[in-house]
Design a protein around this motif. Structure first.
Motif, mmCIF file in Angstrom:
data_model
loop_
_atom_site.group_PDB
_atom_site.id
_atom_site.type_symbol
_atom_site.label_atom_id
_atom_site.label_comp_id
_atom_site.label_asym_id
_atom_site.label_seq_id
_atom_site.Cartn_x
_atom_site.Cartn_y
_atom_site.Cartn_z
ATOM 1 N N GLY A 1 0.808 -1.220 0.000
ATOM 2 C CA GLY A 1 0.000 0.000 0.000
ATOM 3 C C GLY A 1 0.836 1.261 0.000
ATOM 4 N N VAL A 2 0.216 2.351 -0.464
ATOM 5 C CA VAL A 2 0.886 3.653 -0.544
ATOM 6 C C VAL A 2 0.036 4.679 0.198
ATOM 7 C CG1 VAL A 2 1.707 5.469 -2.093
ATOM 8 C CG2 VAL A 2 1.919 3.066 -2.765
ATOM 9 N N GLU A 3 0.670 5.489 1.021
ATOM 10 C CA GLU A 3 -0.052 6.479 1.827
ATOM 11 C C GLU A 3 -0.335 7.733 1.007
ATOM 12 O OE1 GLU A 3 1.630 8.828 5.360
ATOM 13 O OE2 GLU A 3 0.726 7.051 6.293
ATOM 14 N N VAL A 4 -1.618 8.162 1.003
ATOM 15 C CA VAL A 4 -2.014 9.386 0.298
ATOM 16 C C VAL A 4 -2.846 10.248 1.242
ATOM 17 C CG1 VAL A 4 -1.981 8.268 -1.965
ATOM 18 C CG2 VAL A 4 -4.113 8.317 -0.645
ATOM 19 N N CYS A 5 -3.012 11.508 0.869
ATOM 20 C CA CYS A 5 -3.746 12.440 1.722
ATOM 21 C C CYS A 5 -4.635 13.328 0.864
ATOM 22 C CB CYS A 5 -2.756 13.294 2.523
ATOM 23 S SG CYS A 5 -3.534 14.526 3.605
ATOM 24 N N ILE A 6 -5.845 13.618 1.353
ATOM 25 C CA ILE A 6 -6.765 14.521 0.660
ATOM 26 C C ILE A 6 -7.487 15.380 1.691
ATOM 27 C CG2 ILE A 6 -8.685 12.868 0.630
ATOM 28 C CD1 ILE A 6 -9.281 13.948 -2.249
ATOM 29 N N SER A 7 -7.823 16.606 1.295
ATOM 30 C CA SER A 7 -8.350 17.592 2.244
ATOM 31 C C SER A 7 -9.730 17.239 2.784
ATOM 32 C CB SER A 7 -8.409 18.968 1.564
ATOM 33 O OG SER A 7 -9.300 18.923 0.448
ATOM 34 N N GLY B 1 -8.152 13.349 5.068
ATOM 35 C CA GLY B 1 -6.907 13.020 5.752
ATOM 36 C C GLY B 1 -6.113 11.943 5.044
ATOM 37 N N THR B 2 -5.369 11.183 5.830
ATOM 38 C CA THR B 2 -4.433 10.198 5.287
ATOM 39 C C THR B 2 -5.072 8.825 5.160
ATOM 40 O OG1 THR B 2 -2.560 11.398 6.244
ATOM 41 C CG2 THR B 2 -2.188 9.103 5.644
ATOM 42 N N SER B 3 -4.825 8.174 4.036
ATOM 43 C CA SER B 3 -5.315 6.816 3.801
ATOM 44 C C SER B 3 -4.208 5.992 3.162
ATOM 45 C CB SER B 3 -6.532 6.815 2.867
ATOM 46 O OG SER B 3 -7.593 7.579 3.379
ATOM 47 N N MET B 4 -4.313 4.674 3.323
ATOM 48 C CA MET B 4 -3.413 3.746 2.643
ATOM 49 C C MET B 4 -4.190 3.131 1.486
ATOM 50 S SD MET B 4 -0.242 2.603 2.927
ATOM 51 C CE MET B 4 0.222 2.714 4.656
ATOM 52 N N VAL B 5 -3.693 3.333 0.263
ATOM 53 C CA VAL B 5 -4.398 2.802 -0.899
ATOM 54 C C VAL B 5 -3.552 1.736 -1.580
ATOM 55 C CG1 VAL B 5 -5.705 4.912 -1.332
ATOM 56 C CG2 VAL B 5 -3.490 4.610 -2.438
ATOM 57 N N GLN B 6 -4.212 0.723 -2.099
ATOM 58 C CA GLN B 6 -3.551 -0.302 -2.882
ATOM 59 C C GLN B 6 -4.578 -0.969 -3.785
ATOM 60 O OE1 GLN B 6 -2.593 -2.627 0.975
ATOM 61 N NE2 GLN B 6 -2.568 -4.232 -0.602
ATOM 62 N N GLY B 7 -4.093 -1.720 -4.752
ATOM 63 C CA GLY B 7 -5.000 -2.402 -5.656
ATOM 64 C C GLY B 7 -5.879 -1.436 -6.425
ATOM 65 N N GLU B 8 -7.186 -1.698 -6.425
ATOM 66 C CA GLU B 8 -8.135 -0.893 -7.194
ATOM 67 C C GLU B 8 -8.158 0.564 -6.763
ATOM 68 O OE1 GLU B 8 -9.768 -1.568 -9.795
ATOM 69 O OE2 GLU B 8 -9.594 -3.737 -9.950
ATOM 70 N N GLN B 9 -8.038 0.819 -5.446
ATOM 71 C CA GLN B 9 -8.094 2.205 -4.988
ATOM 72 C C GLN B 9 -6.823 2.974 -5.379
ATOM 73 O OE1 GLN B 9 -10.733 4.229 -3.053
ATOM 74 N NE2 GLN B 9 -11.457 2.795 -4.616
ATOM 75 N N ALA B 10 -5.689 2.306 -5.407
ATOM 76 C CA ALA B 10 -4.462 2.960 -5.875
ATOM 77 C C ALA B 10 -4.602 3.351 -7.338
ATOM 78 C CB ALA B 10 -3.267 2.035 -5.685
ATOM 79 N N LEU B 11 -5.151 2.447 -8.148
ATOM 80 C CA LEU B 11 -5.367 2.745 -9.561
ATOM 81 C C LEU B 11 -6.368 3.881 -9.720
ATOM 82 C CD1 LEU B 11 -5.001 2.150 -12.560
ATOM 83 C CD2 LEU B 11 -6.746 0.366 -12.347
ATOM 84 N N ALA B 12 -7.444 3.857 -8.945
ATOM 85 C CA ALA B 12 -8.453 4.918 -9.027
ATOM 86 C C ALA B 12 -7.858 6.265 -8.646
ATOM 87 C CB ALA B 12 -9.638 4.584 -8.118
ATOM 88 N N PHE B 13 -6.963 6.286 -7.649
ATOM 89 C CA PHE B 13 -6.322 7.534 -7.222
ATOM 90 C C PHE B 13 -5.509 8.137 -8.363
ATOM 91 C CE2 PHE B 13 -3.076 10.145 -5.232
ATOM 92 C CZ PHE B 13 -3.763 10.798 -4.226
ATOM 93 N N LEU B 14 -4.809 7.303 -9.114
ATOM 94 C CA LEU B 14 -3.968 7.795 -10.202
ATOM 95 C C LEU B 14 -4.768 8.132 -11.454
ATOM 96 C CD1 LEU B 14 -0.941 5.347 -9.871
ATOM 97 C CD2 LEU B 14 -0.994 7.759 -9.266
ATOM 98 N N GLN C 1 1.930 12.941 -8.715
ATOM 99 C CA GLN C 1 3.256 13.229 -8.180
ATOM 100 C C GLN C 1 3.303 12.978 -6.672
ATOM 101 O OE1 GLN C 1 3.737 17.262 -9.565
ATOM 102 N NE2 GLN C 1 4.686 16.615 -11.493
ATOM 103 N N GLY C 2 2.206 13.307 -5.972
ATOM 104 C CA GLY C 2 2.137 13.035 -4.545
ATOM 105 C C GLY C 2 2.189 11.540 -4.256
ATOM 106 N N PHE C 3 1.499 10.753 -5.081
ATOM 107 C CA PHE C 3 1.499 9.296 -4.941
ATOM 108 C C PHE C 3 2.909 8.754 -5.147
ATOM 109 C CE2 PHE C 3 1.259 5.015 -6.601
ATOM 110 C CZ PHE C 3 0.248 4.407 -5.884
ATOM 111 N N LEU C 4 3.590 9.203 -6.210
ATOM 112 C CA LEU C 4 4.938 8.715 -6.494
ATOM 113 C C LEU C 4 5.930 9.151 -5.418
ATOM 114 C CD1 LEU C 4 5.121 9.226 -10.359
ATOM 115 C CD2 LEU C 4 4.849 7.082 -9.105
#
Length: 518
Positions: free
Chosen positions: A212-218, A233-246, A265-268
């Motif tokens: 998983g990768v940590e991301v943040c949204i307001s 706030g902060t979430s850990m995304v992976q799989g389908e949600q990681a793809l949806a984030f990008l 860029q924030g994800f990377l």
């Protein structure tokens, strides 16, 4: 009747003699083993098994990873004339995310949504410095209108004509990935060394592989198109949600492409920090797991299509300070042809590309650039004529034309004024096709005038070229000379050109129209 064969009693004769003689035959070798201590026999056996097992393990993974890799031609038009050391040379790698919907990606839409070779959902240019101390990652918005050069499909041999004002994500649709590489070369004035293209599945599998990768949204957000749903706030995304984030086109900022780029860029950045903190690049087990996932979903150019080369590049990245991994977006403005599309903003775009060509540290533009081999070589001798020396000339009578190939409207006027101040009062100007490098061309008998014109502007003698078709002297300005009147001065950069570094923890601004209650 008596048997004529000799009597051989048990335990006698040649066979038994050799068996009893510990100095000959197989028994001699067995005798040496029998003399070994038991512990030494065990150690020898274990080491033998370990060596054989290690060779088999390495061979298995090498063949597996090598078999995973798909490859395609680097270019679809003019080839790359530069050679670079994978271990030490400065290197540019074009990173593409394909939107193809076939195979494992069919669930994201019908296959006809990505006709031909598909479009590039993501396009980033990764620039690794020669000293392995800096990495710049330049993002190109998919809505950016550009000119695509003539390209040839390496598989079918079909040639496609050049196109103008086309979205950059269509560059690879007809002739393949190499056409996207040629397009970026034309825009930046660089020569891309390699490319890597991954599909949707690669993002899912990679995010799972690293846990998983940590991301943040307001604010809490839901985008029905990409199916991204995140709390504030902060979430850990992976799989389908990681793809949806990008992939989401609407969840961030004003719902446009620039907000999407900042989120990518924030994800990377977060992924880079995690891999660095976890010591992944120094852990063979973790590296094998990630390499297996990535290579199964990766297409690269022929020069990169080997496991040792990929490992060499990975090794270059492991010790880079994350504060020197800069994420940048190409400066843009609403396109003149269509306000819903983008065009490169000038002069900021040309300034960025000029800085890249000069290998400027984007996080600290005042730091000394790493010199390229051509910059450290002795300067070329000034052009000379074989004819007898001419008498001194009158600068005020010499025709000097300034061709504006910088991509910055009106740029030639500043250079004309500099030439007039230098005594060349007959200087004229005109707009021209953008080129990467500035050159002073001169016709027969004008070598001395060209040398003096180049000296006024600080253009190196090696960029002064005889051209019989030129009448007098012509200064052809390139995108490496977009500011000032002295060539090679410190490259100007737009303010805040770096969106963030890999060391920055950022929180994305949610699109107000997609904010939901948690």
């Amino acid at each position: 009747m008596r048997d004529k064969r000799a009597d051989v009693s048990p335990g006698t004769g040649p066979a038994s003699r050799h068996a009893d003689d510990g100095t000959a035959g197989a028994a001699r070798h067995l005798g040496s083993l029998r003399g070994m201590p038991v512990w030494l026999k065990v150690v020898t056996a274990v080491l033998s098994l370990a060596i054989v097992g290690g060779i088999a393990f390495a061979g298995f993974w090498y063949l597996r990873l090598q078999g995973n890799i798909s490859k395609a031609p680097l270019n679809a038009g003019g080839g790359n004339s530069e050679t670079v050391s994978d271990a030490t040379g400065r290197m540019q790698i074009l990173i593409l995310g394909s939107d193809t919907r076939d195979g494992k990606n069919a669930e994201y839409g019908e296959a006809d949504l990505s006709a031909g070779y598909g479009k590039s959902d993501v396009m980033m240019l990764m620039d690794i410095s020669e000293d392995n101390k800096r990495v710049s990652v330049i993002s190109f918005p998919r809505d950016l209108l550009v000119d695509i050069p003539e390209c040839k499909d390496g598989e079918t041999g079909t040639e496609y004509p050049a196109r103008s004002d086309v979205m950059i994500n269509e560059a690879m649709t007809e002739a393949g990935i190499g056409c996207a590489v040629d397009t970026v070369n034309r825009i930046t004035g660089l020569e891309v060394d390699h490319f890597m293209m991954a599909d949707f599945n690669a993002v899912k599998e990679l995010s799972n592989a690293v846990g998983g990768v940590e991301v943040c949204i307001s604010d809490a957000v839901y985008d029905p198109d990409s199916r991204l749903r995140l709390p504030a706030g902060t979430s850990m995304v992976q799989g389908e949600q990681a793809l949806a984030f990008l992939r989401t086109r609407h969840a961030f900022a004003d719902g446009g492409d620039l907000g999407r780029i900042k989120a990518q860029q924030g994800f990377l950045s977060s992924l880079t920090r995690k891999i660095k903190d976890d010591g992944t690049l120094a852990d063979p087990g973790k590296m094998l797991k990630i390499a297996d996932v990535v290579t199964q979903n990766l297409t690269v150019d022929e020069g990169l299509a080997s496991v040792p080369t990929l490992l060499t590049i990975g090794n270059r990245l492991k010790d880079i300070d994350i504060s020197k991994v800069a994420f940048v977006a190409v400066p843009t403005a609403p396109a003149d042809l269509d306000p819903n599309r983008l065009q490169i903003a000038e002069p900021a775009g040309s300034q960025l590309f000029a800085a890249l060509r000069k290998d400027v540290d984007l996080t600290d533009p005042t730091a000394p650039a790493t010199p390229s081999p051509s910059e450290t070589a002795p300067p070329s001798a000034a052009p000379t004529e074989t004819a007898p020396a001419q008498p001194p000339y009158d600068k005020a009578l010499q025709a000097v034309a300034v061709a504006n190939g910088t991509g910055v409207p009106g740029r030639s006027q500043e250079i004309v004024q500099a030439l007039i101040s230098g005594g060349f009062t007959q200087a004229a100007q005109f707009e021209a096709t953008a080129v990467a490098q500035s050159v002073v061309y001169y016709g027969p008998g004008f070598a001395d005038v060209a040398a003096d014109v180049a000296a006024v502007l600080g253009i190196p003698a090696g960029q002064t070229v005889a051209l019989p078709a030129v009448s007098g002297v012509q200064v052809y300005l390139g995108t490496d000379f977009t500011t000032g009147t002295t060539y090679g001065a410190a490259a100007a950069l737009p303010e805040n050109i770096v969106n963030q570094t890999a060391g920055d923890e950022t929180c994305q601004q949610a699109n107000p129209y997609l904010i939901v209650s948690e």
